[in-house]
Write a protein that holds these residues in place. Sequence first.
Motif, mmCIF file in Angstrom:
data_model
loop_
_atom_site.group_PDB
_atom_site.id
_atom_site.type_symbol
_atom_site.label_atom_id
_atom_site.label_comp_id
_atom_site.label_asym_id
_atom_site.label_seq_id
_atom_site.Cartn_x
_atom_site.Cartn_y
_atom_site.Cartn_z
ATOM 1 N N HIS A 37 0.823 -1.216 0.000
ATOM 2 C CA HIS A 37 0.000 0.000 0.000
ATOM 3 C C HIS A 37 0.856 1.265 0.000
ATOM 4 O O HIS A 37 2.052 1.230 0.270
ATOM 5 C CB HIS A 37 -0.929 -0.002 1.236
ATOM 6 N N GLY A 38 0.187 2.383 -0.284
ATOM 7 C CA GLY A 38 0.842 3.700 -0.268
ATOM 8 C C GLY A 38 0.442 4.485 0.975
ATOM 9 O O GLY A 38 0.183 3.896 2.027
ATOM 10 N N GLY A 39 0.405 5.805 0.817
ATOM 11 C CA GLY A 39 0.043 6.648 1.953
ATOM 12 C C GLY A 39 1.151 7.599 2.363
ATOM 13 O O GLY A 39 1.207 8.072 3.498
ATOM 14 N N GLY A 40 2.071 7.861 1.447
ATOM 15 C CA GLY A 40 3.091 8.861 1.715
ATOM 16 C C GLY A 40 3.991 8.517 2.885
ATOM 17 O O GLY A 40 4.448 9.391 3.597
ATOM 18 N N TRP A 41 4.236 7.259 3.103
ATOM 19 C CA TRP A 41 5.094 6.734 4.176
ATOM 20 C C TRP A 41 4.505 6.962 5.571
ATOM 21 O O TRP A 41 5.084 6.538 6.573
ATOM 22 C CB TRP A 41 6.507 7.348 4.173
ATOM 23 N N ARG A 42 3.339 7.644 5.665
ATOM 24 C CA ARG A 42 2.886 8.079 7.008
ATOM 25 C C ARG A 42 1.400 7.968 7.279
ATOM 26 O O ARG A 42 0.974 8.050 8.430
ATOM 27 C CB ARG A 42 3.292 9.536 7.227
ATOM 28 N N ASP A 43 0.566 7.827 6.252
ATOM 29 C CA ASP A 43 -0.872 7.972 6.492
ATOM 30 C C ASP A 43 -1.474 6.697 7.083
ATOM 31 O O ASP A 43 -1.514 5.659 6.418
ATOM 32 C CB ASP A 43 -1.576 8.293 5.167
ATOM 33 N N SER A 111 1.473 3.939 -5.275
ATOM 34 C CA SER A 111 2.046 5.200 -4.778
ATOM 35 C C SER A 111 3.400 4.939 -4.119
ATOM 36 O O SER A 111 4.302 4.437 -4.812
ATOM 37 C CB SER A 111 1.041 5.879 -3.844
ATOM 38 N N ILE A 112 3.595 5.173 -2.818
ATOM 39 C CA ILE A 112 4.941 4.869 -2.278
ATOM 40 C C ILE A 112 5.126 3.361 -2.091
ATOM 41 O O ILE A 112 6.239 2.879 -1.895
ATOM 42 C CB ILE A 112 5.289 5.665 -0.983
ATOM 43 N N GLY A 113 4.045 2.613 -2.243
ATOM 44 C CA GLY A 113 4.201 1.160 -2.329
ATOM 45 C C GLY A 113 4.966 0.798 -3.597
ATOM 46 O O GLY A 113 5.772 -0.142 -3.622
ATOM 47 N N SER A 170 5.011 21.386 -2.020
ATOM 48 C CA SER A 170 4.189 21.194 -0.808
ATOM 49 C C SER A 170 4.270 19.758 -0.290
ATOM 50 O O SER A 170 3.970 19.495 0.890
ATOM 51 C CB SER A 170 2.722 21.546 -1.101
ATOM 52 N N TYR A 171 4.705 18.818 -1.131
ATOM 53 C CA TYR A 171 4.778 17.427 -0.671
ATOM 54 C C TYR A 171 5.931 17.217 0.305
ATOM 55 O O TYR A 171 6.071 16.166 0.902
ATOM 56 C CB TYR A 171 4.887 16.474 -1.855
ATOM 57 N N SER A 172 6.734 18.275 0.511
ATOM 58 C CA SER A 172 7.799 18.166 1.528
ATOM 59 C C SER A 172 7.188 17.931 2.901
ATOM 60 O O SER A 172 7.841 17.389 3.794
ATOM 61 C CB SER A 172 8.646 19.443 1.542
ATOM 62 N N VAL A 173 5.896 18.267 3.054
ATOM 63 C CA VAL A 173 5.213 18.057 4.336
ATOM 64 C C VAL A 173 5.313 16.593 4.753
ATOM 65 O O VAL A 173 5.659 16.269 5.886
ATOM 66 C CB VAL A 173 3.726 18.489 4.242
ATOM 67 N N PHE A 174 5.047 15.682 3.815
ATOM 68 C CA PHE A 174 5.130 14.273 4.218
ATOM 69 C C PHE A 174 6.491 13.651 3.903
ATOM 70 O O PHE A 174 6.973 12.775 4.602
ATOM 71 C CB PHE A 174 3.987 13.424 3.644
ATOM 72 N N VAL A 175 7.156 14.156 2.850
ATOM 73 C CA VAL A 175 8.494 13.603 2.522
ATOM 74 C C VAL A 175 9.460 13.845 3.674
ATOM 75 O O VAL A 175 10.226 12.955 4.070
ATOM 76 C CB VAL A 175 9.029 14.203 1.215
HETATM 77 N N1 LIG Z 1 -2.224 10.951 2.448
HETATM 78 C C1 LIG Z 1 -0.755 11.196 2.591
HETATM 79 C C2 LIG Z 1 -0.213 11.846 1.334
HETATM 80 C C3 LIG Z 1 -0.136 10.843 0.272
HETATM 81 O O1 LIG Z 1 -0.390 9.673 0.500
HETATM 82 C C4 LIG Z 1 0.285 11.278 -1.074
HETATM 83 C C5 LIG Z 1 0.122 12.601 -1.440
HETATM 84 C C6 LIG Z 1 0.551 12.985 -2.720
HETATM 85 C C7 LIG Z 1 1.125 12.074 -3.585
HETATM 86 C C8 LIG Z 1 1.267 10.740 -3.206
HETATM 87 C C9 LIG Z 1 0.829 10.342 -1.937
HETATM 88 N N2 LIG Z 1 0.931 9.046 -1.502
HETATM 89 C C10 LIG Z 1 1.816 8.162 -1.879
HETATM 90 O O2 LIG Z 1 1.938 7.076 -1.256
HETATM 91 C C11 LIG Z 1 -0.454 12.120 3.736
HETATM 92 O O3 LIG Z 1 -1.387 12.669 4.311
HETATM 93 O O4 LIG Z 1 0.723 12.265 4.000
#
Ligand SMILES: N[C@@H](CC(=O)c1ccccc1NC=O)C(=O)O
Length: 267
Positions: A37-43, A111-113, A170-175
């Motif tokens: 699964h994905g979730g930006g490494w954190r969700d 996604s990050i998966g 803005s994706y630096s928030v989760f990266v």
């Molecule tokens: N929901 C995630 C963000 C997220 O999953 C995401 C956002 C933009 C592009 C790709 C994403 N996820 C990839 O695993 C979060 O809140 O950090």
Amino acid sequence: MSNSATNLIISYGEHRLQKVKVFNYDKKNEKTVIYLHGGGWRDPNNTFDDFQELVQAQLNLGIGQSCNFFSINYRLSPEVKHPMHLIDVLSALKKIEEVYKVERTSIVGHSIGATLMLQLLNSKEIIQRGLSYLQESNQEEVKSVGIKFDHLVFLDGIYDVVSLLKEYPSYSVFVNEAFVSKLAIADATQISIAKNLPFEFVHDKTQFIVIQSLQDELLSCRQTQLFVDYLTARGQPVTVRFENFGEHEQVYRKGLTEELNNLLSLA
Ligand SMILES: N[C@@H](CC(=O)c1ccccc1NC=O)C(=O)O
């Protein structure tokens, strides 16, 4: 271990997220699919159950009679940092190999998966680089996994984190929750490392399949194009699908069933 299992959850570590969901297993099954699964490494809203709907649709077609389905949870940021997510996935693969004697599998990542799948292909190098940026030395022994991948299916993935942040600052928030420094981000995947190493986990007939939804509202086609260009430049044949597979969090649901079953020759 019994000869069959449905909706069983097994642990590969002490942490509550170090778990594998066995959606369907039977000793006689000759095929296996593992989901990431994905979730930006954190969700925390993204878990191994992201694929529940897709797997149920596959089981409803009777595919469970010949195919095992597993899905992996891994620890999340900010509690852990890269490369710990990748080390967890390796540990989960080792557990599946040891407990269920899986030697060959197809793997599907969203996604990050999908990022983790790319990282798996040069996990030794990427883990070594990633650990060098973490203060604490990593006590965990990195498992050696003998599984070989028949198909790799990358769904709306992130493949070059450096380019991602240029396109989406803005994706630096989760990266930044997942990586301890800019150097760690630069060494996150083979594309920004810019070093062509032989891929691990593949054999001479491994199929690379890259899918990107044109309706993905979070990722443009740029990441996928960068990845396809990278594979092509290193002479790796790849099947590419740029189509309407829905928004980012819809891509991996039952709408993918027919396409995936055909691509993996499961139907
Ligand atoms: N929901 C995630 C963000 C997220 O999953 C995401 C956002 C933009 C592009 C790709 C994403 N996820 C990839 O695993 C979060 O809140 O950090």
